[in-house]
Scaffold this motif. Sequence first.
Motif, short mmCIF file in Angstrom:
data_model
loop_
_atom_site.label_atom_id
_atom_site.label_comp_id
_atom_site.label_asym_id
_atom_site.label_seq_id
_atom_site.Cartn_x
_atom_site.Cartn_y
_atom_site.Cartn_z
N ASP A 120 -11.88 -21.63 -1.68
CA ASP A 120 -10.83 -20.87 -2.91
C ASP A 120 -12.48 -19.27 -2.86
O ASP A 120 -12.39 -18.42 -3.58
N HIS A 132 -5.25 -25.82 2.48
CA HIS A 132 -5.46 -26.59 1.59
C HIS A 132 -5.41 -28.10 1.84
O HIS A 132 -6.55 -29.00 2.03
N HIS A 177 -12.02 -27.25 -1.83
CA HIS A 177 -10.97 -26.30 -2.26
C HIS A 177 -12.08 -25.29 -3.02
O HIS A 177 -11.43 -23.86 -2.90
N HIS A 209 -10.77 -15.89 -2.39
CA HIS A 209 -10.61 -15.24 -3.59
C HIS A 209 -11.15 -14.19 -4.11
O HIS A 209 -12.39 -13.78 -3.80
N HIS A 266 -11.53 -24.26 -11.84
CA HIS A 266 -12.83 -23.54 -10.31
C HIS A 266 -13.87 -23.54 -10.92
O HIS A 266 -13.50 -21.86 -10.33
N GLU A 318 -6.67 -27.53 -8.23
CA GLU A 318 -5.40 -26.66 -7.78
C GLU A 318 -4.64 -27.18 -9.05
O GLU A 318 -4.15 -27.06 -10.42
ZN LIG Z 1 -7.56 -22.54 -5.72
#
Ligand SMILES: [Zn+2]
Length: 213
Positions: free
Chosen positions: A103, A6, A99, A107, A63, A33
């Motif tokens: 993610d 990041h 971000h 993720h 998020h 974050e």
């Molecule tokens: Zn994150």
Amino acid sequence: MYAINHAATALILKKRYPVSSMFLLLISVQLVELLWVVFSYLGIEYISVINGKLHLNYLPYSHSIFTGVTLSLIAFSIINWGYKNRALAIAFSIGIMSHIILDIIFHEKDMALSPFSNTPNFGLGISNYPYIDFTLETMYGIFCWWYFKGNKYLLITIILFNILDLPMMLGKDNSGKPFSVNHFILPSIILIQIVITWYFVWRYSRKKSPLEL
Ligand SMILES: [Zn+2]
């Protein structure tokens, strides 16, 4: 995605919008974050450990796509109209959205559309394949360095921190257990990672030799 990569995204933004402060760009790429760290400390967002494996699970306030877009618009408005800095406004907003987008790629399916609905959730789940995760993240970090035309210290920083993340990526059975015992452990580790990677990327992205203070 892990903290170092990041942070590396800020290098692309710095190259593209050179007038922007590297310090502010590093904040932009990790703003989401930092919210997660605060919400996790407060117990608003939480992880779960299923069969010993760690899942980030509930993080719709920090998020979600809605949060990313809203924060980007607010940041853009403040910097563009408040501080009359169009380039930084654009760079900062892209930093925030980067971000969320990164993610979603890495993720599990835990990235919400908004905090107001349980579905749909997004996430390509690359983090479920540790070696692919490690390879792609490291390649991405190196790409950011290459695009920025960074020095060798910056390259070493990016590669080294990716290697340090490997044990956490591999996380064997029951490795998630300590995090479920105390909900301060994981956000604290992440916060420390954010600050350390911020420092090294900021320091070694400066144009003069890092050996000069
Ligand atoms: Zn994150």
